[in-house]
Design an enzyme around this catalytic site. Structure first.
Site, PDB file in Angstrom:
ATOM      1  N   GLU A 140      36.445  40.024  35.983  1.00 33.16           N
ATOM      2  CA  GLU A 140      37.624  39.145  35.905  1.00 33.16           C
ATOM      3  C   GLU A 140      38.039  38.615  37.274  1.00 33.16           C
ATOM      4  OE1 GLU A 140      41.086  40.924  34.096  1.00 33.16           O
ATOM      5  OE2 GLU A 140      42.266  39.091  34.281  1.00 33.16           O
ATOM      6  N   LYS A 189      35.582  37.237  32.352  1.00 31.47           N
ATOM      7  CA  LYS A 189      36.978  36.948  31.977  1.00 31.47           C
ATOM      8  C   LYS A 189      37.584  36.056  33.049  1.00 31.47           C
ATOM      9  CE  LYS A 189      41.357  39.244  30.896  1.00 31.47           C
ATOM     10  NZ  LYS A 189      41.962  40.320  30.129  1.00 31.47           N
ATOM     11  N   SER A 204      45.096  34.848  29.859  1.00 31.47           N
ATOM     12  CA  SER A 204      46.068  33.771  29.604  1.00 31.47           C
ATOM     13  C   SER A 204      46.864  33.420  30.859  1.00 31.47           C
ATOM     14  CB  SER A 204      46.989  34.112  28.428  1.00 31.47           C
ATOM     15  OG  SER A 204      47.713  35.299  28.636  1.00 31.47           O
TER      16      SER A 204
HETATM   17  P1  13P Z   1      47.219  37.837  30.689  1.00 29.18           P
HETATM   18  O1  13P Z   1      46.502  37.259  29.488  1.00 29.18           O
HETATM   19  O2  13P Z   1      48.646  38.155  30.430  1.00 29.18           O
HETATM   20  O3  13P Z   1      46.956  37.059  31.926  1.00 29.18           O
HETATM   21  O4  13P Z   1      46.576  39.279  30.918  1.00 29.18           O
HETATM   22  C1  13P Z   1      45.217  39.421  30.835  1.00 29.18           C
HETATM   23  C2  13P Z   1      44.766  40.445  31.770  1.00 29.18           C
HETATM   24  O5  13P Z   1      44.074  41.361  31.399  1.00 29.18           O
HETATM   25  C3  13P Z   1      45.123  40.307  33.178  1.00 29.18           C
HETATM   26  O6  13P Z   1      44.320  41.151  33.923  1.00 29.18           O
END
Ligand code: 13P
Length: 339
Positions: free
Chosen positions: A178, A220, A262
């Site tokens: 991510e 991600k 998100s």
């Molecule tokens: P959000 O969708 O609220 O950004 O959170 C996703 C997430 O795992 C952030 O690390």
């Protein structure tokens, strides 16, 4: 579910029509969320909240996996005391675990961060596997600013993501990789596009250098968006076109799926953007495009719950609705009239 190999698990996580619930808020982040509804953030309340989400009847139709925080991985369902990893697995939902230790100031930089948590990660992953986790998450945070992101920040974060990913795979755990470019700032969508392209190239370069199996991971990313403070906000079509373009340039087709964060978008925007991207790609998808949302799946449920047992049904209905609409969006079948 056939979960015998890393690639089986990764494919199951991004199966068409299902996506991931990010319920891995750390204790300080959970406190922030609970402060917004005036609920004290105790272990008991956090357990009650997660229990409400996980026991939503039918959520497994839309949710392939749940990212848990260390505390929740060790907690149990209120109805029968079954540990959450077992409860979820029995539902056909894959349990996952956040393993990073948060973003900390990058030495030598005023505004940038590097994610920590590599020390001792190998032994933590072994324990998490024994507790039932089959995938993990590590989030790198990139800021767009006057002189950011710097090359140092890109390399340091990409290197840590790849180190984490290879350690996960050594331990039979699928890494969610991510790299998040924050929406905070006044940047235009074009600037977000350029930085996203740089970050994804740096990330895949390191993943390659460190022998990460692309078939056994899930990406991600952020969507390509205008900064919150930008006077010109891009519309749904622009966001979807630019995000698909940058992903096609940077993400090898060996990666089975892309599950977006998100990042503070409204729940309806996050659903509409995902839907449009799937409409653009149609059946020519090199990878499945789905959701791994935290706030955009939970916000209405959190507000409806308000810390009260009598609101559980109402909160579950709200969570079910967002999960279902995002499932439709992951197939390009969502319409705003469904809201
Ligand atoms: P959000 O969708 O609220 O950004 O959170 C996703 C997430 O795992 C952030 O690390």
């Amino acid at each position: 579910m056939n979960l015998n190999s890393l690639s089986d698990i990764a494919k199951a996580m991004v199966e068409k029509g299902r996506g991931i619930l990010a319920a891995d808020e750390s204790t300080p982040t959970c406190k922030k969320r609970f402060d917004s509804i005036n609920v004290e953030s105790t272990g008991e309340n956090r357990n009650a909240y997660r229990d409400m989400l996980f026991t939503t009847p039918g959520m497994e139709k839309f949710i392939s996996g749940v990212i848990l925080f260390d505390e929740t991985l060790r907690q149990s369902s209120l109805a029968d005391g079954e540990r959450y990893p077992d409860y979820l697995k029995n539902l056909g939902v894959i349990p996952g675990i956040k393993v990073d230790k948060g973003a900390h100031p990058l030495p030598g930089s005023e505004e940038e961060k590097v994610t920590e948590g590599l020390d001792g990660l190998n032994s933590r992953l072994k324990e998490y596997y024994d507790l039932g986790a089959r995938f993990a998450k590590w989030r790198a945070v990139i800021t767009i600013g006057e002189s950011a992101p710097s090359g140092t920040c890109l390399v340091a974060n990409a290197h840590a993501l790849a180190r984490y990913a290879s350690l996960c795979q050594e331990n039979g755990i699928v890494p969610i990789v991510e790299p998040e470019i924050l929406m905070e700032g006044e940047h235009t969508i074009e600037e977000s596009f350029i930085v996203t392209e740089e970050v994804l190239h740096a990330t895949f370069n390191e993943l390659h250098s460190q022998n990460v199996l692309l078939e056994g991971m899930v990406l991600k990313p952020n969507m390509v968006l205008s900064g919150y403070g930008c006077s010109e906000q891009a519309n749904v079509d622009e966001v979807a076109e630019m995000t698909v373009t940058v992903l096609k340039r940077c993400v090898p087709s060996a990666v089975p799926g892309i599950a977006f964060l998100s990042g503070g978008q409204s729940d309806e925007d996050a659903t509409a953007h995902l839907n449009k991207m799937n409409q653009i790609l149609g059946n020519n998808n090199p990878w499945n495009l789905t959701y791994s949302y935290g706030r955009a799946l939970q916000a209405p449920a959190l507000a409806a719950w308000g810390g009260k047992q009598e609101n559980v049904k109402k909160a579950q209905d709200a969570f079910y609705k967002r999960a279902k609409l995002n499932s439709l969006a992951s197939k390009g079948e969502y319409g705003s009239d469904m809201e």
